[in-house]
Design a protein around this motif. Structure first.
Motif, mmCIF file in Angstrom:
data_model
loop_
_atom_site.group_PDB
_atom_site.id
_atom_site.type_symbol
_atom_site.label_atom_id
_atom_site.label_comp_id
_atom_site.label_asym_id
_atom_site.label_seq_id
_atom_site.Cartn_x
_atom_site.Cartn_y
_atom_site.Cartn_z
ATOM 1 N N LEU A 47 0.859 -1.179 0.000
ATOM 2 C CA LEU A 47 0.000 0.000 0.000
ATOM 3 C C LEU A 47 0.891 1.225 0.000
ATOM 4 C CD1 LEU A 47 -2.454 -1.001 2.884
ATOM 5 C CD2 LEU A 47 -2.997 -0.955 0.445
ATOM 6 N N THR A 48 0.433 2.290 -0.644
ATOM 7 C CA THR A 48 1.081 3.579 -0.489
ATOM 8 C C THR A 48 0.114 4.484 0.255
ATOM 9 O OG1 THR A 48 0.258 4.415 -2.607
ATOM 10 C CG2 THR A 48 2.458 3.386 -2.597
ATOM 11 N N ALA A 49 0.647 5.530 0.833
ATOM 12 C CA ALA A 49 -0.211 6.466 1.562
ATOM 13 C C ALA A 49 0.308 7.877 1.396
ATOM 14 C CB ALA A 49 -0.248 6.107 3.044
ATOM 15 N N SER A 65 4.228 10.993 3.292
ATOM 16 C CA SER A 65 3.882 9.902 2.382
ATOM 17 C C SER A 65 4.634 8.660 2.834
ATOM 18 C CB SER A 65 4.237 10.251 0.934
ATOM 19 O OG SER A 65 5.638 10.420 0.801
ATOM 20 N N GLY A 66 4.247 7.520 2.285
ATOM 21 C CA GLY A 66 4.944 6.310 2.672
ATOM 22 C C GLY A 66 4.456 5.079 1.945
ATOM 23 N N ARG A 67 4.997 3.965 2.389
ATOM 24 C CA ARG A 67 4.702 2.669 1.779
ATOM 25 C C ARG A 67 4.661 1.617 2.887
ATOM 26 N NH1 ARG A 67 5.367 0.869 -3.699
ATOM 27 N NH2 ARG A 67 5.903 -1.321 -3.789
ATOM 28 N N PHE A 68 3.715 0.686 2.769
ATOM 29 C CA PHE A 68 3.521 -0.412 3.718
ATOM 30 C C PHE A 68 3.560 -1.695 2.896
ATOM 31 C CE2 PHE A 68 0.769 -3.380 6.047
ATOM 32 C CZ PHE A 68 1.168 -3.211 7.368
ATOM 33 N N VAL A 69 4.542 -2.540 3.146
ATOM 34 C CA VAL A 69 4.741 -3.751 2.347
ATOM 35 C C VAL A 69 4.586 -4.977 3.246
ATOM 36 C CG1 VAL A 69 6.382 -5.046 0.924
ATOM 37 C CG2 VAL A 69 6.310 -2.544 0.784
ATOM 38 N N VAL A 87 7.448 -4.219 6.023
ATOM 39 C CA VAL A 87 8.500 -3.265 5.674
ATOM 40 C C VAL A 87 7.811 -1.939 5.386
ATOM 41 C CG1 VAL A 87 10.388 -2.749 4.094
ATOM 42 C CG2 VAL A 87 9.866 -5.130 4.674
ATOM 43 N N THR A 88 8.241 -0.895 6.068
ATOM 44 C CA THR A 88 7.559 0.388 5.922
ATOM 45 C C THR A 88 8.530 1.524 5.632
ATOM 46 O OG1 THR A 88 7.662 0.847 8.297
ATOM 47 C CG2 THR A 88 5.702 -0.303 7.485
ATOM 48 N N LEU A 89 7.957 2.545 5.057
ATOM 49 C CA LEU A 89 8.687 3.773 4.749
ATOM 50 C C LEU A 89 7.759 4.935 5.071
ATOM 51 C CD1 LEU A 89 10.893 5.505 3.245
ATOM 52 C CD2 LEU A 89 9.560 5.085 1.181
ATOM 53 N N VAL A 90 8.310 5.974 5.684
ATOM 54 C CA VAL A 90 7.586 7.214 5.941
ATOM 55 C C VAL A 90 8.510 8.355 5.548
ATOM 56 C CG1 VAL A 90 6.640 8.722 7.735
ATOM 57 C CG2 VAL A 90 6.215 6.252 7.822
ATOM 58 N N ARG A 91 7.967 9.305 4.760
ATOM 59 C CA ARG A 91 8.738 10.494 4.360
ATOM 60 C C ARG A 91 7.936 11.739 4.698
ATOM 61 N NH1 ARG A 91 10.160 8.134 -1.308
ATOM 62 N NH2 ARG A 91 12.220 7.313 -0.886
ATOM 63 N N CYS A 92 8.640 12.774 5.163
ATOM 64 C CA CYS A 92 7.983 14.052 5.430
ATOM 65 C C CYS A 92 9.012 15.167 5.320
ATOM 66 C CB CYS A 92 7.325 14.057 6.807
ATOM 67 S SG CYS A 92 8.485 13.895 8.173
ATOM 68 N N ALA A 169 -0.851 1.035 13.223
ATOM 69 C CA ALA A 169 0.364 1.606 13.817
ATOM 70 C C ALA A 169 1.141 2.412 12.787
ATOM 71 C CB ALA A 169 1.238 0.496 14.403
ATOM 72 N N TRP A 170 1.240 1.871 11.576
ATOM 73 C CA TRP A 170 1.962 2.591 10.522
ATOM 74 C C TRP A 170 1.241 3.888 10.160
ATOM 75 C CZ3 TRP A 170 0.555 2.923 5.105
ATOM 76 C CH2 TRP A 170 1.540 3.541 4.327
ATOM 77 N N ALA A 171 -0.092 3.867 10.102
ATOM 78 C CA ALA A 171 -0.857 5.085 9.815
ATOM 79 C C ALA A 171 -0.638 6.118 10.919
ATOM 80 C CB ALA A 171 -2.335 4.755 9.652
ATOM 81 N N THR A 172 -0.551 5.651 12.158
ATOM 82 C CA THR A 172 -0.261 6.557 13.276
ATOM 83 C C THR A 172 1.119 7.178 13.112
ATOM 84 O OG1 THR A 172 -1.691 5.323 14.773
ATOM 85 C CG2 THR A 172 0.031 6.683 15.793
#
Length: 194
Positions: A47-49, A65-69, A87-92, A169-172
């Protein structure tokens, strides 16, 4: 490699993906399904967000933005200590004075730990990196102000097939990195429409 047909997909992986479908996230978070990475695990999904100031508005500013794998190996992998790896990524983008804080990496990693803890999760084999990039423009771009970008990469192993709490948790974490205040005690986001 993701298999070609649904007959090839293990029931555990299908149940895990279904556990993500009903997860309620804040209205500022826009989730989209994208293809999972190939060759990392036998079965993948992603998923991307984007976290925006207003949902699906053309004028809304992107805050993070980010990615949840989701990676699944029915045989498990020793390094994962299990079968499901997230595996997650968060960018800001941060204000320059915040980006210059020497404790920024530790604080950002605590956002990750706190997000998992608030979802009632104890991550197994967790690891990750926090990267900050300070950009200063020159020449024709000299009028641009300094910019600090933060990137949090984290991975951990889920204890079972219910991945919903992990997505919450990742959305948080995304919302924290975006600078959104936490929801008041007892307030929960509405479940998505079906």
């Amino acid at each position: 490699m993701t298999p070609a047909g649904p007959d090839d997909v293990p029931a555990e992986f299908i149940r895990a993906l279904r556990s993500l479908r009903g997860v309620a996230v804040r209205p500022e978070v826009i989730l989209d399904e994208v293809p999972g990475p190939a060759r990392i695990a036998p079965f993948t999904a992603a998923l991307t967000a984007e976290v925006r100031t207003a949902r699906r508005s053309v004028n809304a500013a992107e805050l993070a933005s980010g990615r949840f794998v989701v990676l699944y190996d029915p045989d498990g992998q020793e390094a994962w200590e299990g079968s499901f790896r997230l595996v997650t990524l968060v960018r800001c983008t941060l204000e320059p004075e915040v980006g210059a804080d020497p404790l920024l990496a530790e604080v950002a990693w605590s956002w990750f730990s706190d997000a998992l803890e608030s979802a009632g999760l104890t991550p197994h084999a967790a690891g990750g990196t926090v990267t900050r990039v300070l950009s200063q423009s020159f020449g024709a771009l000299e009028r641009r102000s300094e910019q600090t970008e933060l990137e949090i990469r984290a991975s951990w192993t889920a204890a079972g097939e219910d991945l919903g709490p992990h997505l919450r948790a990742w959305a948080t974490l995304l919302c924290t990195a975006a600078g959104l205040p936490p929801l008041p005690e007892g307030v929960v986001p509405l479940a998505p429409r079906r």
